[in-house]
Design a protein around this motif. Structure first.
Motif, PDB file in Angstrom:
ATOM      1  N   PHE A  27      57.450  27.638-132.480  1.00 15.66           N
ATOM      2  CA  PHE A  27      57.868  27.750-131.079  1.00 15.66           C
ATOM      3  C   PHE A  27      57.041  28.794-130.326  1.00 15.66           C
ATOM      4  O   PHE A  27      56.587  28.536-129.209  1.00 15.66           O
ATOM      5  N   VAL A  28      56.844  29.978-130.920  1.00 14.04           N
ATOM      6  CA  VAL A  28      56.116  31.011-130.176  1.00 14.04           C
ATOM      7  C   VAL A  28      54.631  30.671-130.038  1.00 14.04           C
ATOM      8  O   VAL A  28      53.994  31.061-129.052  1.00 14.04           O
ATOM      9  N   PHE A  29      54.081  29.951-131.009  1.00 14.11           N
ATOM     10  CA  PHE A  29      52.694  29.513-130.887  1.00 14.11           C
ATOM     11  C   PHE A  29      52.572  28.236-130.056  1.00 14.11           C
ATOM     12  O   PHE A  29      51.482  27.683-129.908  1.00 14.11           O
ATOM     13  N   ALA A  33      57.720  23.039-127.791  1.00 17.55           N
ATOM     14  CA  ALA A  33      58.242  23.769-126.631  1.00 17.55           C
ATOM     15  C   ALA A  33      59.732  24.012-126.806  1.00 17.55           C
ATOM     16  O   ALA A  33      60.493  23.084-127.097  1.00 17.55           O
ATOM     17  N   PHE A  34      60.133  25.267-126.648  1.00 16.56           N
ATOM     18  CA  PHE A  34      61.546  25.599-126.702  1.00 16.56           C
ATOM     19  C   PHE A  34      62.140  25.411-125.310  1.00 16.56           C
ATOM     20  O   PHE A  34      61.505  25.733-124.306  1.00 16.56           O
ATOM     21  N   PRO A  35      63.369  24.896-125.208  1.00 18.93           N
ATOM     22  CA  PRO A  35      63.958  24.651-123.882  1.00 18.93           C
ATOM     23  C   PRO A  35      64.080  25.932-123.065  1.00 18.93           C
ATOM     24  O   PRO A  35      64.315  27.014-123.605  1.00 18.93           O
ATOM     25  N   PRO A 349      67.071  31.378-123.632  1.00 21.14           N
ATOM     26  CA  PRO A 349      66.498  30.801-122.421  1.00 21.14           C
ATOM     27  C   PRO A 349      66.993  29.407-122.049  1.00 21.14           C
ATOM     28  O   PRO A 349      66.625  28.896-120.992  1.00 21.14           O
ATOM     29  N   VAL A 350      67.794  28.776-122.913  1.00 19.60           N
ATOM     30  CA  VAL A 350      68.056  27.347-122.752  1.00 19.60           C
ATOM     31  C   VAL A 350      68.604  27.014-121.365  1.00 19.60           C
ATOM     32  O   VAL A 350      68.066  26.159-120.653  1.00 19.60           O
ATOM     33  N   TRP A 351      69.679  27.686-120.962  1.00 20.76           N
ATOM     34  CA  TRP A 351      70.308  27.362-119.672  1.00 20.76           C
ATOM     35  C   TRP A 351      70.307  28.569-118.729  1.00 20.76           C
ATOM     36  O   TRP A 351      71.260  28.792-117.979  1.00 20.76           O
ATOM     37  N   PHE A 352      69.216  29.326-118.773  1.00 15.12           N
ATOM     38  CA  PHE A 352      69.158  30.531-117.954  1.00 15.12           C
ATOM     39  C   PHE A 352      69.200  30.216-116.466  1.00 15.12           C
ATOM     40  O   PHE A 352      69.708  31.006-115.667  1.00 15.12           O
TER      41      PHE A 352
END
Length: 411
Positions: A27-29, A33-35, A349-352
């Protein structure tokens, strides 16, 4: 058979750690893509910008987002050690290494007599619940120092003191590890180490303590406990704003200063309770040092004007140390912290975007996460008090003397 079972359990533990950490690295690389918003931008933009300034021999004095003690410069400059990688990649690799060091420390501690591997499991499970944010902030490095300090505390108080001071010079909060320290060596070496580091940074680099002013001027961050007042008030016409301020998304407008002051008062009350507990505590056990640190940091996080997602890494690390000890009664609060960690990754971060908009989903997530932290803090404080503060001795029941009973008998 017991040895075989232990080896099998360790194999599962290490295997799950490896699998979940590979996923975090993917995910960090940005292989996947993380939501939600990109959590790695802090490294590629903010940290790398600080890195360029720090390399010149001064702190980023013109950047109000620099709100860290002077030793934080070491964490920001550390990717230079992995010189064959670009800055961002090197930072992720070092965070991964810090994660591994914490696991090894917890495994070593858990295999000793009177200990258990529950602590290592808490770390293995808790970190991925927070998502890729763990590897996109330097808090996992600070947590590694704090875990090492607590595990050293019982046998090596001087080492604990030195590590605690170094951790505090990285990000302040590890100073709370000393709340239950009874050995004079811990306090003396903490003071000496902090003094030496402060003097070195003050002499070597200008602006070492400018962060104190920047911290003082912060407001109420949208994920904090006090922010719930404004999330609800927006439903009834409150005309304030949500803006990026001092490096975080904060509420700005009427009564924000009042709520921020109330948060400071709550923190003061929490520290007052810790002082009363420390004065009245009599029964100190091998796990009390870790339990006390966990309660202190949990109270600090819960009442703070800012509850950034990476703060949960601190709690997961300290919770893991608590459960390394078989006799620790922090199981339920630790479970609540793990659930709160999962809710945290949903709100950021999902539903920020829902949190920033103060809509039904965002407010519900914040009420749930902050409510879990409050409940965990109350239960943990109760368990700490019960295990260390003796119950008041009831006064003796007066008894009548034999002569008085004879006199009172009828003739």
């Amino acid at each position: 058979m017991e040895t075989t079972g232990t080896r099998r359990s360790l194999a599962w533990l290490v295997g799950i750690w490896a699998l979940t950490r590979v996923v975090l690295l993917l995910f960090v690389f940005k292989v996947y893509a993380f939501p939600g918003p990109d959590v790695t931008s802090d490294v590629s933009v903010i940290y790398q910008g600080w890195y360029e300034v720090l390399r010149t021999g001064t702190f980023p004095l013109d950047d109000v987002t620099w709100q860290y003690p002077p030793a934080a410069a070491l964490a920001i400059l550390s990717p230079a050690l992995v010189f064959w990688l670009d800055y961002t990649s090197a930072f992720f690799v070092l965070c991964f290494a810090a994660d591994l060091v914490v696991l090894l420390l917890l495994l070593y501690a858990g295999l000793r007599s009177g200990r258990t591997s529950r602590g290592a499991w808490v770390w293995v499970v808790g970190v991925p619940l927070l998502g890729p944010t763990v590897y996109a902030r330097y808090d996992v490095m600070v947590t590694g120092v704090a875990v090492a300090a607590l595990l050293a505390g019982a046998r090596y108080p001087r080492v604990m003191g030195a590590l605690t001071a170094f951790g505090a010079m990285l990000k302040v909060w590890p100073v709370l590890l000393l709340v239950a320290a009874r050995r004079r060596g811990s306090w003396v070496w903490a003071a000496l180490t902090a003094g030496v580091l402060a003097a070195l940074f003050a002499l070597a680099m200008p602006g070492a303590f400018a962060f104190l002013t920047f911290q003082r001027d912060r407001g109420t961050e949208v994920e904090s406990l006090g922010a719930l007042v404004f999330h609800v008030a927006r439903q009834y016409g409150w005309d304030g704003q949500v803006l990026l301020n001092y490096g975080s998304v904060e509420f700005l407008g009427p009564y924000v200063d009042v709520v921020s002051t109330a948060a400071l008062v709550l923190s003061g009350l929490a520290f007052g309770w810790l002082l009363v507990w420390r004065l009245r505590a009599r029964s100190f056990h091998v796990h009390t040092l870790a339990d006390g640190a966990f309660v202190a940091v949990l109270m600090f996080v819960t009442t703070s004007r800012v509850i950034s997602p990476q703060y949960m890494v601190w709690l997961v690390g300290l919770a893991a140390v608590c459960l390394c000890f078989r006799e620790s009664r922090m199981g339920v609060p630790v479970g609540l912290v793990l659930v709160a960690s999962f809710v945290t990754v949903l709100e950021f971060p999902v539903w920020f975007s829902h949190v920033v908009a103060s809509d039904g989903l965002g407010v519900t997530l914040l009420f749930l996460r902050n409510g879990l932290l409050i409940l965990a803090a109350l239960l943990a404080a109760r368990e700490l008090w019960r295990s260390t503060v003796p119950l008041p001795t009831p006064p003796p029941v007066p008894t009548e003397s034999p002569r008085l009973r004879e006199t009172s008998l009828p003739s």
